[in-house]
Design a protein around this motif. Structure first.
Motif, PDB file in Angstrom:
ATOM      1  N   ILE A  90       0.830  -1.209   0.000  1.00 21.35           N
ATOM      2  CA  ILE A  90       0.000   0.000   0.000  1.00 21.35           C
ATOM      3  C   ILE A  90       0.864   1.258   0.000  1.00 21.35           C
ATOM      4  N   MET A  91       1.908   1.265   0.814  1.00 19.15           N
ATOM      5  CA  MET A  91       2.768   2.450   0.885  1.00 19.15           C
ATOM      6  C   MET A  91       3.499   2.680  -0.440  1.00 19.15           C
ATOM      7  N   ASN A  92       3.917   1.602  -1.088  1.00 19.90           N
ATOM      8  CA  ASN A  92       4.563   1.751  -2.394  1.00 19.90           C
ATOM      9  C   ASN A  92       3.603   2.353  -3.413  1.00 19.90           C
ATOM     10  N   TRP A  93       2.354   1.867  -3.377  1.00 24.78           N
ATOM     11  CA  TRP A  93       1.356   2.426  -4.285  1.00 24.78           C
ATOM     12  C   TRP A  93       1.083   3.895  -3.964  1.00 24.78           C
ATOM     13  N   LYS A  94       1.012   4.219  -2.657  1.00 19.19           N
ATOM     14  CA  LYS A  94       0.721   5.594  -2.268  1.00 19.19           C
ATOM     15  C   LYS A  94       1.805   6.537  -2.773  1.00 19.19           C
ATOM     16  N   ALA A  95       3.059   6.102  -2.708  1.00 19.04           N
ATOM     17  CA  ALA A  95       4.156   6.927  -3.211  1.00 19.04           C
ATOM     18  C   ALA A  95       3.978   7.199  -4.703  1.00 19.04           C
ATOM     19  N   GLU A  96       3.540   6.191  -5.451  1.00 16.03           N
ATOM     20  CA  GLU A  96       3.281   6.379  -6.882  1.00 16.03           C
ATOM     21  C   GLU A  96       2.093   7.314  -7.100  1.00 16.03           C
ATOM     22  N   GLU A  97       1.060   7.103  -6.287  1.00  9.66           N
ATOM     23  CA  GLU A  97      -0.176   7.869  -6.469  1.00  9.66           C
ATOM     24  C   GLU A  97       0.038   9.370  -6.284  1.00  9.66           C
ATOM     25  N   ILE A  98       0.837   9.746  -5.303  1.00  3.54           N
ATOM     26  CA  ILE A  98       0.988  11.171  -5.003  1.00  3.54           C
ATOM     27  C   ILE A  98       2.209  11.795  -5.671  1.00  3.54           C
ATOM     28  N   ALA A  99       2.951  10.995  -6.439  1.00  5.73           N
ATOM     29  CA  ALA A  99       4.219  11.466  -7.014  1.00  5.73           C
ATOM     30  C   ALA A  99       4.063  12.768  -7.794  1.00  5.73           C
ATOM     31  N   ASP A 100       2.982  12.882  -8.573  1.00  5.93           N
ATOM     32  CA  ASP A 100       2.832  14.079  -9.394  1.00  5.93           C
ATOM     33  C   ASP A 100       2.285  15.263  -8.608  1.00  5.93           C
ATOM     34  N   ARG A 101       1.926  15.035  -7.345  1.00  4.66           N
ATOM     35  CA  ARG A 101       1.434  16.136  -6.494  1.00  4.66           C
ATOM     36  C   ARG A 101       2.512  16.655  -5.546  1.00  4.66           C
TER      37      ARG A 101
END
Length: 264
Positions: free
Chosen positions: A7-18
């Motif tokens: 989940i944390m790995n996905w979250k890092a990807e999800e917010i990368a552009d923000r």
């Protein structure tokens, strides 16, 4: 790879552009609204019995679909009418089916009705930009999952929250994590009774860890609390508050279950 790491790995990807630098001025601009949002910490301290953090939670990796929920405000109204002390609102989409708008719609309506109830942004926090988003959405607190973060990441999140006038709920599951939270001068520490690596739940984690908390820390027991008897069990070991999602979401009589928790 365990589930929390996934989940944390996905979250890092999800917010990368923000992700961007967040200035102190941006965060401090929300500090003046702290009284309007309400203090999460003080709401947990207020009841003579157990405080109840009622969670709005559509689904989870362990339980699957919990409730086919319409607007989050409907569930929030139900919790408020039943006497909930605070709300926890899931804003993660991929794993929990939430949205940031679930939080903002609730805080906006309560503010309009002058029925402020402190709300926790329940998400997997990594970067201060998420703290800014929480403040913009009207949150009173953020979640800091100790196992998922470095000491520097925790410090950055906490500093951002303090500047914005938000409380921080540190979530732990072991003695080393408790030590790290205490080092951060945590005011609220929650024991997640669910092992996020394997999603097994046991109230014995609260019974083991909460008695080791510093006396001035507000102790929260999270997950695996279904009945008044469960609530009484964690209260007996020192919990001042409980965080309950699935049981309240599924309860046929929300007010009765809330009363059972408060009266444990």
């Amino acid at each position: 790879m365990d589930k929390l790491t996934e989940i944390m790995n996905w979250k890092a990807e999800e917010i990368a552009d923000r992700i961007r630098d967040v200035s102190s001025d941006e965060l401090e601009s929300f500090a003046s609204e702290a009284t309007l949002r309400g203090s999460f910490l003080e709401a947990l301290k207020a009841p003579q019995g157990l405080a109840v953090i009622s969670e709005i939670k559509r689904r989870s990796p362990s339980a699957g679909q919990i409730k086919d929920l319409g607007p989050s405000i409907d569930q929030a109204d139900k919790y408020l009418a039943a006497g909930g002390d605070c709300l926890s609102i899931l804003t993660d989409t991929k794993y929990f089916g939430g949205e940031l708008s679930d939080l903002s719609s609730v805080t906006e309506k309560f503010r309009e009705q002058s029925k402020g109830i402190p709300c926790l942004r329940k998400d997997f926090m990594i970067h201060p930009i998420q703290v800014l988003e929480a403040a913009q959405a009207g949150a009173s607190a953020i979640l800091i999952i100790v196992r998922a973060l470095s000491d520097q990441q925790m410090t950055d999140l906490r500093q951002a929250a303090d500047l914005a006038g938000l409380d921080s709920l540190y979530e732990i599951h072991s003695e080393p994590e408790l030590e790290r939270a205490v080092t951060q001068d945590a005011k609220i520490i929650g024991v997640n009774n669910r092992d996020l690596a394997i999603f097994k739940t046991d109230l014995a984690f609260s019974e083991k860890l909460i008695p080791q908390f510093p006396k001035d820390v507000v102790a929260v027991s999270e997950s695996g609390i279904w009945t008044g008897e469960d609530a009484a069990r964690v209260k007996a070991c020192g919990a001042k508050a409980i965080l309950v999602g699935e049981a309240l979401m599924k309860a046929p009589d929300t007010a009765q279950l809330m009363a059972d928790f408060h009266n444990a």
